[in-house]
Design an enzyme around this catalytic site. Structure first.
Site, short mmCIF file in Angstrom:
data_model
loop_
_atom_site.label_atom_id
_atom_site.label_comp_id
_atom_site.label_asym_id
_atom_site.label_seq_id
_atom_site.Cartn_x
_atom_site.Cartn_y
_atom_site.Cartn_z
N HIS A 63 1.02 -1.15 -0.09
CA HIS A 63 -0.12 -0.18 0.03
C HIS A 63 1.02 1.29 -0.06
O HIS A 63 2.17 1.08 0.20
CB HIS A 63 -0.96 -0.05 1.19
CG HIS A 63 -0.45 0.07 2.50
ND1 HIS A 63 0.38 -0.99 3.12
CD2 HIS A 63 -0.28 1.24 3.49
CE1 HIS A 63 0.78 -0.41 4.30
NE2 HIS A 63 0.49 0.87 4.53
N ASP A 67 5.71 4.55 4.84
CA ASP A 67 6.57 3.57 5.53
C ASP A 67 6.58 2.19 4.66
O ASP A 67 7.43 1.30 4.95
CB ASP A 67 6.21 3.21 7.00
CG ASP A 67 4.68 2.60 7.35
OD1 ASP A 67 4.00 3.00 6.24
OD2 ASP A 67 4.53 2.04 8.14
N HIS A 144 -7.18 -2.05 5.60
CA HIS A 144 -6.39 -0.99 6.19
C HIS A 144 -7.14 0.44 5.82
O HIS A 144 -7.99 0.46 5.10
CB HIS A 144 -5.11 -1.19 5.54
CG HIS A 144 -4.07 -0.29 6.18
ND1 HIS A 144 -3.89 -0.28 7.54
CD2 HIS A 144 -2.91 0.41 6.07
CE1 HIS A 144 -2.81 0.32 8.18
NE2 HIS A 144 -2.28 1.22 7.14
N ASP A 212 -0.07 -3.91 6.56
CA ASP A 212 -0.78 -3.18 7.46
C ASP A 212 -2.37 -3.58 7.13
O ASP A 212 -2.78 -3.49 5.95
CB ASP A 212 -0.72 -1.72 7.33
CG ASP A 212 0.89 -1.34 7.50
OD1 ASP A 212 1.55 -2.17 7.56
OD2 ASP A 212 0.98 -0.22 7.65
ZN LIG Z 1 2.86 0.73 7.84
#
Ligand SMILES: [Zn+2]
Length: 309
Positions: A63, A67, A144, A212
């Protein structure tokens, strides 16, 4: 023996810390090297881990949060600078296409990288599937805050020769090669021996990468029976409510998935900076998972466990 190894480049969620780089993982699988989720600083972590831009054969992004993707800009420029000659497929959620475009064209540089962009719009096999890569890569939608996909890599089942059966059938030397290539061989005394007569099924190995997400069906179907699972455990279970609210997993949830899915080797990563003691993740996961367990640190190397026949 061929190399099947995970190289951990970074293990921090959201922000890097003094001891943890943003996310980043390279899976070496025979002649392939898949870079997953290059967070900020990935180019330098690759250098520290001894992974070159030329090693990379594929980039897979779950995604478009920083990060998991900020490092794409540096990695792509490095692929250009080093003149990597082969095509590198880059998969990512389709809704993140504009950000991927920005990252690939973030500053002025000589665009020489041969990238094949693969926006993912639905669950399924990620193309192209090249026979020589020896696996299929599948993506499944996670849950997410932004659109996110987890990945699963499966090696097809094969056959392994059984020496006792070969001997009993009188097949030896160069005849074994013929048998492997052609599926059958005629022995000196005129009998036909088929591959399935003297071999057994060899189960393909598998790997899953689950970043995530809050707990959802896809987490289980991605992880089902894999040899090696890399999964986020941003939170400890005492902060389960926070994890759910922000679309994340706890160490206990991640380890429970691994236990229920029969995972052999579990790698926990993507830790929140709020926790100081990584041992807490280990202890929490250990209460439910008794397989091989790694609470990842930057630059760790984790082997895909040896085959079980
Ligand atoms: Zn993350």
């Amino acid at each position: 023996m061929s190399r099947r190894e995970l190289v951990v480049l970074g293990t921090a969620s959201q922000v890097p810390t003094r001891t943890r780089n943003h996310n980043g993982y390279v899976l070496f699988w025979d002649d392939e090297a898949v870079l997953f989720d290059p967070g900020e600083g990935t180019q330098r972590q690759m250098l520290r881990a001894g992974v070159s831009a030329t090693d990379l054969t594929r980039i897979a992004i779950t995604h478009l949060h920083g990060d998991h993707s900020l490092g794409l800009a540096g990695v792509v420029q490095r692929i250009s600078l080093d003149g990597v000659p082969h095509t590198i497929p880059v998969s990512f959620p389709a809704s993140g296409a504009a950000w991927v475009d920005h990252l690939i064209d973030a500053t002025s540089y000589h665009h020489r990288a041969d990238l094949e962009l693969q926006p993912l719009a639905e669950d399924g096999v990620v193309w192209p599937v090249r026979p020589e890569q020896g696996f299929t890569l599948r993506a499944e939608r996670l849950e997410h805050g932004v659109e996110a996909f987890g990945y699963r890599l499966d090696e097809p089942d094969g056959r392994r020769m059984v020496p006792a059966l070969l001997a009993a059938a009188g097949v030896a030397g160069p005849a074994i090669g013929v048998l492997q290539r052609e599926g059958r061989v005629v022995t000196g005394d005129g009998r036909t021996v088929r591959l399935e007569d003297v071999s057994a099924r060899r189960r393909g190995q598998s790997f899953a990468f689950v970043m995530d997400t809050r707990l959802c069906d896809a987490v289980f179907s991605l992880a089902r029976g894999v040899d090696l699972l890399v999964i986020e455990s941003t939170f400890l279970d005492r902060d389960r409510e926070l994890a759910h609210a922000f679309g994340h997993l706890t160490a206990l949830q991640a380890a429970t998935v691994a236990a229920e899915c029969g995972v052999r080797s579990l790698v926990l990563t993507h830790f929140s900076q709020r926790y100081q003691d990584a041992g807490e993740f280990w202890a929490e996961a250990r209460t439910v998972f008794d397989g091989e367990l790694t609470v990842a640190e930057d630059l760790d190397r984790v082997q895909v466990p040896p085959r079980v026949h």
